[in-house]
Design an enzyme around this catalytic site. Structure first.
Site, PDB file in Angstrom:
ATOM      1  CB  CYS A 169      -0.237   5.047   4.970  1.00 39.24           C
ATOM      2  SG  CYS A 169      -0.399   5.020   6.757  1.00 39.24           S
TER       3      CYS A 169
ATOM      4  CB  CYS B  87       5.437  -5.684   9.197  1.00 32.21           C
ATOM      5  SG  CYS B  87       6.498  -6.324  10.508  1.00 32.21           S
TER       6      CYS B  87
END
Length: 390
Positions: A350, A201
Protein backbone atom coordinates in the site's frame (compact mmCIF):
# COMPACT_ATOMS: atom_id res chain seq x y z
CA UNK A 1 -4.63 55.01 26.25
CA UNK A 2 -2.14 53.50 28.70
CA UNK A 3 -0.16 50.57 27.41
CA UNK A 4 -0.80 47.71 29.86
CA UNK A 5 2.63 46.29 29.08
CA UNK A 6 4.35 49.38 30.47
CA UNK A 7 2.99 48.83 33.98
CA UNK A 8 3.47 45.07 33.68
CA UNK A 9 7.20 45.54 33.21
CA UNK A 10 7.29 47.30 36.56
CA UNK A 11 5.06 44.91 38.51
CA UNK A 12 6.15 41.46 37.24
CA UNK A 13 9.35 40.31 38.90
CA UNK A 14 11.49 37.50 37.52
CA UNK A 15 10.60 34.46 39.65
CA UNK A 16 13.10 31.75 40.43
CA UNK A 17 13.82 29.80 37.28
CA UNK A 18 12.64 32.45 34.79
CA UNK A 19 14.96 34.93 33.12
CA UNK A 20 13.95 38.48 32.26
CA UNK A 21 13.74 37.45 28.60
CA UNK A 22 11.41 34.59 29.51
CA UNK A 23 9.19 36.89 31.54
CA UNK A 24 8.94 39.10 28.48
CA UNK A 25 8.22 36.18 26.11
CA UNK A 26 5.56 34.61 28.32
CA UNK A 27 3.99 37.71 29.86
CA UNK A 28 0.57 36.92 28.34
CA UNK A 29 0.67 33.69 30.33
CA UNK A 30 2.09 35.25 33.47
CA UNK A 31 -0.75 37.76 33.81
CA UNK A 32 -3.34 34.96 33.73
CA UNK A 33 -4.90 34.27 37.14
CA UNK A 34 -4.51 30.51 36.74
CA UNK A 35 -0.91 30.59 35.59
CA UNK A 36 1.26 33.42 36.96
CA UNK A 37 5.05 33.28 37.28
CA UNK A 38 5.00 29.98 39.18
CA UNK A 39 2.84 28.29 36.57
CA UNK A 40 5.18 29.44 33.84
CA UNK A 41 8.13 28.15 35.84
CA UNK A 42 6.37 24.75 36.05
CA UNK A 43 6.06 24.73 32.26
CA UNK A 44 9.76 25.44 31.94
CA UNK A 45 10.63 22.52 34.23
CA UNK A 46 8.21 20.12 32.53
CA UNK A 47 8.92 17.31 30.08
CA UNK A 48 6.26 16.25 27.59
CA UNK A 49 6.47 13.29 25.21
CA UNK A 50 4.77 13.53 21.81
CA UNK A 51 4.02 10.07 20.41
CA UNK A 52 3.40 10.81 16.76
CA UNK A 53 4.50 14.04 15.12
CA UNK A 54 1.86 14.02 12.40
CA UNK A 55 -1.61 15.53 12.24
CA UNK A 56 -2.17 15.77 16.00
CA UNK A 57 1.45 16.07 17.07
CA UNK A 58 2.08 19.01 14.74
CA UNK A 59 -0.29 21.55 16.35
CA UNK A 60 0.30 20.12 19.81
CA UNK A 61 4.06 20.46 19.39
CA UNK A 62 3.79 24.02 18.12
CA UNK A 63 1.68 25.15 21.06
CA UNK A 64 3.75 23.29 23.66
CA UNK A 65 6.92 24.91 22.35
CA UNK A 66 5.28 28.32 22.13
CA UNK A 67 4.00 27.94 25.71
CA UNK A 68 7.52 27.39 27.02
CA UNK A 69 7.43 23.68 27.91
CA UNK A 70 11.05 23.05 28.82
CA UNK A 71 11.54 19.61 27.29
CA UNK A 72 9.68 17.97 24.40
CA UNK A 73 10.43 14.40 23.29
CA UNK A 74 9.44 13.58 19.70
CA UNK A 75 8.73 9.91 18.85
CA UNK A 76 7.94 9.05 15.22
CA UNK A 77 9.60 6.86 12.58
CA UNK A 78 7.81 8.35 9.56
CA UNK A 79 9.08 10.68 6.87
CA UNK A 80 7.27 13.74 5.57
CA UNK A 81 5.14 13.06 2.49
CA UNK A 82 3.39 15.48 0.18
CA UNK A 83 0.00 14.22 1.38
CA UNK A 84 0.93 15.26 4.93
CA UNK A 85 1.10 18.94 4.05
CA UNK A 86 -2.70 19.28 3.85
CA UNK A 87 -2.91 19.04 7.66
CA UNK A 88 0.50 18.59 9.34
CA UNK A 89 1.34 22.24 9.83
CA UNK A 90 4.80 21.64 11.28
CA UNK A 91 6.14 20.86 7.81
CA UNK A 92 6.68 22.64 4.53
CA UNK A 93 7.27 21.50 0.98
CA UNK A 94 11.03 21.54 1.49
CA UNK A 95 10.65 18.96 4.29
CA UNK A 96 9.21 16.23 2.03
CA UNK A 97 11.39 13.14 2.41
CA UNK A 98 12.89 14.19 5.74
CA UNK A 99 12.33 12.33 8.99
CA UNK A 100 9.42 13.99 10.72
CA UNK A 101 11.25 14.24 14.04
CA UNK A 102 14.16 16.06 12.37
CA UNK A 103 11.91 18.50 10.53
CA UNK A 104 9.83 19.03 13.68
CA UNK A 105 12.94 19.65 15.79
CA UNK A 106 14.12 22.35 13.40
CA UNK A 107 10.72 24.03 13.21
CA UNK A 108 10.14 24.00 16.96
CA UNK A 109 13.67 25.19 17.71
CA UNK A 110 13.05 28.12 15.38
CA UNK A 111 9.83 28.91 17.18
CA UNK A 112 11.38 28.75 20.65
CA UNK A 113 15.14 28.16 21.03
CA UNK A 114 14.68 27.81 24.79
CA UNK A 115 12.97 24.42 24.46
CA UNK A 116 15.04 21.23 24.79
CA UNK A 117 14.04 18.94 21.92
CA UNK A 118 14.78 15.23 21.92
CA UNK A 119 13.96 13.48 18.62
CA UNK A 120 13.64 9.68 18.42
CA UNK A 121 13.13 8.42 14.83
CA UNK A 122 11.61 5.12 15.98
CA UNK A 123 8.20 3.55 16.22
CA UNK A 124 6.95 3.16 19.77
CA UNK A 125 6.99 -0.54 20.65
CA UNK A 126 6.68 -2.85 23.63
CA UNK A 127 10.47 -3.02 23.67
CA UNK A 128 11.14 0.73 23.91
CA UNK A 129 7.99 2.37 25.32
CA UNK A 130 8.98 2.30 28.97
CA UNK A 131 12.41 3.75 28.28
CA UNK A 132 11.12 6.46 25.93
CA UNK A 133 8.24 7.63 28.14
CA UNK A 134 9.80 7.33 31.59
CA UNK A 135 10.54 10.63 33.32
CA UNK A 136 7.92 12.73 31.52
CA UNK A 137 5.24 14.73 33.28
CA UNK A 138 2.60 13.92 30.69
CA UNK A 139 2.36 12.17 27.31
CA UNK A 140 0.38 13.30 24.28
CA UNK A 141 -0.82 10.39 22.16
CA UNK A 142 -1.01 11.55 18.55
CA UNK A 143 -0.80 8.06 17.05
CA UNK A 144 -2.95 6.91 14.15
CA UNK A 145 -3.53 3.25 15.07
CA UNK A 146 -5.13 1.29 17.88
CA UNK A 147 -2.02 -0.73 18.79
CA UNK A 148 -0.12 2.41 19.71
CA UNK A 149 -3.09 3.87 21.60
CA UNK A 150 -3.15 0.77 23.80
CA UNK A 151 0.63 0.74 24.10
CA UNK A 152 0.79 4.38 25.20
CA UNK A 153 -1.99 3.75 27.72
CA UNK A 154 -0.42 0.65 29.22
CA UNK A 155 3.06 2.15 29.48
CA UNK A 156 1.71 5.33 31.06
CA UNK A 157 -0.36 3.40 33.62
CA UNK A 158 2.70 1.32 34.54
CA UNK A 159 4.84 4.44 34.83
CA UNK A 160 2.20 6.47 36.66
CA UNK A 161 2.10 9.17 33.96
CA UNK A 162 -1.12 10.74 32.64
CA UNK A 163 -1.61 10.90 28.90
CA UNK A 164 -3.84 12.95 26.61
CA UNK A 165 -5.48 10.76 24.02
CA UNK A 166 -6.57 12.13 20.67
CA UNK A 167 -7.87 10.59 17.47
CA UNK A 168 -9.35 11.87 14.22
CA UNK A 169 -11.08 10.45 11.16
CA UNK A 170 -12.93 12.16 8.33
CA UNK A 171 -14.75 15.05 10.05
CA UNK A 172 -14.72 13.78 13.64
CA UNK A 173 -12.26 13.72 16.49
CA UNK A 174 -12.08 12.97 20.19
CA UNK A 175 -9.93 13.92 23.18
CA UNK A 176 -9.64 12.77 26.77
CA UNK A 177 -7.16 12.71 29.65
CA UNK A 178 -6.40 9.19 30.89
CA UNK A 179 -4.44 7.74 33.77
CA UNK A 180 -4.58 10.88 35.92
CA UNK A 181 -5.09 10.47 39.67
CA UNK A 182 -8.06 8.09 40.13
CA UNK A 183 -9.39 8.66 36.62
CA UNK A 184 -10.04 5.94 34.04
CA UNK A 185 -7.54 4.66 31.51
CA UNK A 186 -8.01 4.12 27.78
CA UNK A 187 -8.94 0.46 28.34
CA UNK A 188 -11.81 1.52 30.61
CA UNK A 189 -13.32 3.24 27.56
CA UNK A 190 -12.24 0.73 24.92
CA UNK A 191 -11.56 -2.75 26.32
CA UNK A 192 -11.23 -3.79 22.67
CA UNK A 193 -10.98 -1.76 19.44
CA UNK A 194 -14.34 -0.21 18.48
CA UNK A 195 -16.06 -2.12 15.70
CA UNK A 196 -16.18 -0.40 12.35
CA UNK A 197 -13.42 2.14 13.05
CA UNK A 198 -10.43 0.35 11.59
CA UNK A 199 -9.98 2.67 8.59
CA UNK A 200 -7.12 5.16 8.68
CA UNK A 201 -6.84 8.64 7.21
CA UNK A 202 -5.22 7.42 4.01
CA UNK A 203 -8.31 5.33 3.27
CA UNK A 204 -11.11 7.44 4.70
CA UNK A 205 -9.64 10.93 4.50
CA UNK A 206 -9.56 13.68 7.11
CA UNK A 207 -10.55 17.34 7.03
CA UNK A 208 -7.27 19.25 7.08
CA UNK A 209 -8.17 21.64 9.91
CA UNK A 210 -9.55 18.92 12.22
CA UNK A 211 -6.13 17.82 13.56
CA UNK A 212 -5.46 21.46 14.38
CA UNK A 213 -8.59 21.60 16.53
CA UNK A 214 -8.01 18.27 18.30
CA UNK A 215 -4.23 18.67 18.64
CA UNK A 216 -4.66 22.15 20.12
CA UNK A 217 -7.10 20.77 22.70
CA UNK A 218 -4.55 18.09 23.57
CA UNK A 219 -1.90 20.75 24.09
CA UNK A 220 -4.30 22.77 26.25
CA UNK A 221 -4.97 19.74 28.44
CA UNK A 222 -1.24 19.08 28.86
CA UNK A 223 -0.53 22.72 29.73
CA UNK A 224 -3.40 22.85 32.25
CA UNK A 225 -2.15 19.65 33.88
CA UNK A 226 1.39 20.96 34.20
CA UNK A 227 0.33 24.38 35.48
CA UNK A 228 -2.25 22.77 37.81
CA UNK A 229 -5.13 24.96 36.76
CA UNK A 230 -8.62 24.50 35.38
CA UNK A 231 -10.71 21.35 35.06
CA UNK A 232 -9.07 18.52 33.09
CA UNK A 233 -10.85 16.16 30.71
CA UNK A 234 -10.36 13.37 33.23
CA UNK A 235 -13.36 11.05 33.16
CA UNK A 236 -14.76 12.93 30.16
CA UNK A 237 -14.50 12.21 26.44
CA UNK A 238 -14.88 15.29 24.26
CA UNK A 239 -16.12 14.50 20.75
CA UNK A 240 -15.86 17.02 17.92
CA UNK A 241 -17.93 16.98 14.73
CA UNK A 242 -16.47 19.54 12.33
CA UNK A 243 -19.34 19.13 9.84
CA UNK A 244 -21.99 20.28 12.29
CA UNK A 245 -19.51 22.09 14.59
CA UNK A 246 -20.93 20.26 17.58
CA UNK A 247 -18.94 19.42 20.68
CA UNK A 248 -20.38 16.60 22.74
CA UNK A 249 -19.14 15.27 26.05
CA UNK A 250 -19.47 11.71 27.29
CA UNK A 251 -18.77 10.58 30.83
CA UNK A 252 -16.12 7.86 31.15
CA UNK A 253 -16.07 5.95 34.43
CA UNK A 254 -13.19 3.93 35.77
CA UNK A 255 -13.86 0.23 35.28
CA UNK A 256 -13.13 -1.73 38.48
CA UNK A 257 -12.60 -4.82 36.33
CA UNK A 258 -10.25 -3.11 33.87
CA UNK A 259 -7.34 -5.46 33.12
CA UNK A 260 -4.94 -2.51 33.24
CA UNK A 261 -6.01 -0.14 36.02
CA UNK A 262 -8.75 -2.11 37.82
CA UNK A 263 -8.73 -3.55 41.30
CA UNK A 264 -7.11 -6.77 40.10
CA UNK A 265 -5.11 -5.97 36.95
CA UNK A 266 -4.16 -8.89 34.77
CA UNK A 267 -1.82 -7.08 32.39
CA UNK A 268 1.63 -7.15 33.92
CA UNK A 269 3.83 -6.30 30.96
CA UNK A 270 3.62 -4.50 27.64
CA UNK A 271 4.55 -7.63 25.71
CA UNK A 272 1.62 -9.49 27.24
CA UNK A 273 -0.96 -6.77 26.92
CA UNK A 274 -3.16 -8.53 24.39
CA UNK A 275 -4.12 -5.16 23.07
CA UNK A 276 -6.45 -5.77 20.19
CA UNK A 277 -7.36 -7.67 17.08
CA UNK A 278 -4.58 -7.89 14.56
CA UNK A 279 -6.95 -6.88 11.79
CA UNK A 280 -7.02 -3.34 13.14
CA UNK A 281 -3.37 -2.31 13.41
CA UNK A 282 -0.19 -2.22 11.42
CA UNK A 283 1.97 -2.92 14.45
CA UNK A 284 0.10 -6.01 15.57
CA UNK A 285 -0.16 -7.36 12.03
CA UNK A 286 3.42 -6.75 11.02
CA UNK A 287 4.63 -8.75 14.01
CA UNK A 288 3.41 -11.98 12.38
CA UNK A 289 3.67 -11.17 8.67
CA UNK A 290 7.13 -11.36 7.08
CA UNK A 291 8.31 -8.20 5.33
CA UNK A 292 10.23 -7.76 2.11
CA UNK A 293 12.21 -4.63 1.31
CA UNK A 294 11.72 -2.65 -1.87
CA UNK A 295 15.23 -3.43 -3.07
CA UNK A 296 14.78 -7.17 -2.54
CA UNK A 297 11.41 -7.15 -4.30
CA UNK A 298 12.86 -5.30 -7.29
CA UNK A 299 15.80 -7.72 -7.44
CA UNK A 300 13.46 -10.70 -7.52
CA UNK A 301 11.17 -9.14 -10.11
CA UNK A 302 14.13 -8.20 -12.31
CA UNK A 303 15.34 -11.80 -12.02
CA UNK A 304 12.03 -12.98 -13.48
CA UNK A 305 10.75 -14.72 -10.37
CA UNK A 306 7.04 -15.44 -10.40
CA UNK A 307 5.60 -13.25 -7.67
CA UNK A 308 2.06 -11.97 -7.33
CA UNK A 309 2.33 -8.29 -6.39
CA UNK A 310 -0.98 -6.97 -5.05
CA UNK A 311 -1.82 -3.27 -4.67
CA UNK A 312 -4.48 -2.74 -1.97
CA UNK A 313 -4.70 1.07 -2.10
CA UNK A 314 -7.69 3.12 -3.20
CA UNK A 315 -8.29 3.70 -6.96
CA UNK A 316 -7.06 7.31 -6.94
CA UNK A 317 -3.81 6.19 -5.30
CA UNK A 318 -3.38 3.39 -7.83
CA UNK A 319 -3.82 5.79 -10.73
CA UNK A 320 -1.04 8.01 -9.39
CA UNK A 321 1.48 5.18 -9.84
CA UNK A 322 1.75 1.46 -9.15
CA UNK A 323 4.24 -1.40 -9.09
CA UNK A 324 1.98 -4.01 -10.66
CA UNK A 325 -1.34 -4.15 -12.50
CA UNK A 326 -3.03 -6.31 -9.88
CA UNK A 327 -5.24 -3.99 -7.83
CA UNK A 328 -7.87 -4.86 -5.22
CA UNK A 329 -8.66 -2.12 -2.67
CA UNK A 330 -8.35 -3.30 0.91
CA UNK A 331 -12.07 -3.02 1.60
CA UNK A 332 -12.86 -5.38 -1.30
CA UNK A 333 -10.38 -8.11 -0.35
CA UNK A 334 -12.79 -10.36 1.62
CA UNK A 335 -15.29 -10.44 -1.25
CA UNK A 336 -12.64 -10.89 -3.96
CA UNK A 337 -10.10 -13.12 -2.26
CA UNK A 338 -11.16 -15.92 -4.64
CA UNK A 339 -9.42 -13.97 -7.44
CA UNK A 340 -6.07 -14.77 -5.81
CA UNK A 341 -4.28 -18.12 -5.85
CA UNK A 342 -3.09 -19.32 -2.41
CA UNK A 343 -0.39 -21.46 -4.02
CA UNK A 344 1.42 -18.40 -5.40
CA UNK A 345 3.94 -16.36 -3.44
CA UNK A 346 2.23 -13.01 -2.87
CA UNK A 347 3.60 -9.57 -2.00
CA UNK A 348 1.04 -7.04 -0.73
CA UNK A 349 1.70 -3.32 -0.73
CA UNK A 350 0.00 0.00 0.00
CA UNK A 351 1.30 3.52 0.60
CA UNK A 352 3.37 2.92 3.73
CA UNK A 353 2.80 -0.68 4.83
CA UNK A 354 -0.16 -0.16 7.15
CA UNK A 355 -3.12 -1.46 5.15
CA UNK A 356 -1.03 -4.08 3.37
CA UNK A 357 0.03 -5.61 6.70
CA UNK A 358 -3.62 -6.07 7.62
CA UNK A 359 -4.43 -7.59 4.23
CA UNK A 360 -1.41 -9.91 4.44
CA UNK A 361 -2.59 -11.05 7.86
CA UNK A 362 -6.04 -11.73 6.43
CA UNK A 363 -4.56 -13.71 3.55
CA UNK A 364 -2.52 -15.79 5.99
CA UNK A 365 -5.67 -16.63 7.92
CA UNK A 366 -7.32 -17.55 4.61
CA UNK A 367 -4.77 -20.23 3.76
CA UNK A 368 -2.07 -18.26 1.92
CA UNK A 369 1.20 -19.77 3.13
CA UNK A 370 3.69 -17.49 1.34
CA UNK A 371 2.69 -13.86 1.89
CA UNK A 372 4.97 -10.85 2.21
CA UNK A 373 4.24 -7.28 3.24
CA UNK A 374 6.25 -4.65 1.35
CA UNK A 375 8.12 -2.80 4.07
CA UNK A 376 7.42 0.93 3.86
CA UNK A 377 5.01 0.40 0.96
CA UNK A 378 5.22 2.23 -2.35
CA UNK A 379 6.80 5.16 -0.51
CA UNK A 380 9.85 3.03 0.25
CA UNK A 381 9.80 1.69 -3.32
CA UNK A 382 10.00 5.24 -4.70
CA UNK A 383 12.80 6.17 -2.29
CA UNK A 384 14.88 3.04 -2.85
CA UNK A 385 14.25 2.08 -6.48
CA UNK A 386 12.74 5.15 -8.17
CA UNK A 387 9.18 6.35 -8.86
CA UNK A 388 6.56 3.76 -9.69
CA UNK A 389 5.21 3.91 -13.27
CA UNK A 390 1.80 5.44 -13.86
Amino acid sequence: MRNPDSSLKQTVQSPAGLSADEVERYRRHIVLPGVGPEGQARLKRARVALVGVGGLGAPAGLYLAAAGVGGITLVDDDRVETTNLQRQVLFGTADVGRLKVDAARDRLAGLNPGVRLEPHPVRLSAANAMELLRGHDIVIDGADNFATHYLVNDACVMLGIPHVHGSILRFEGQVSLFGAADGPCYRCLYPAPPAGESADCSEAGVLGVLPGVVGSIQAAEAIKWIVQTGTPLRGRLLRVDALTMEFRELAVARDPDCPMCGANPTIRSLAGGGTCSTTNTREASSMSVPEITAKELKRRLDAGEKLVVLDVREPHEFQAGHISELHIPMGEIPARVHELDPSHETVVYCRSGNRSARVAEFLQSSGFDRVWNLKGGITAWAQETGPAPR
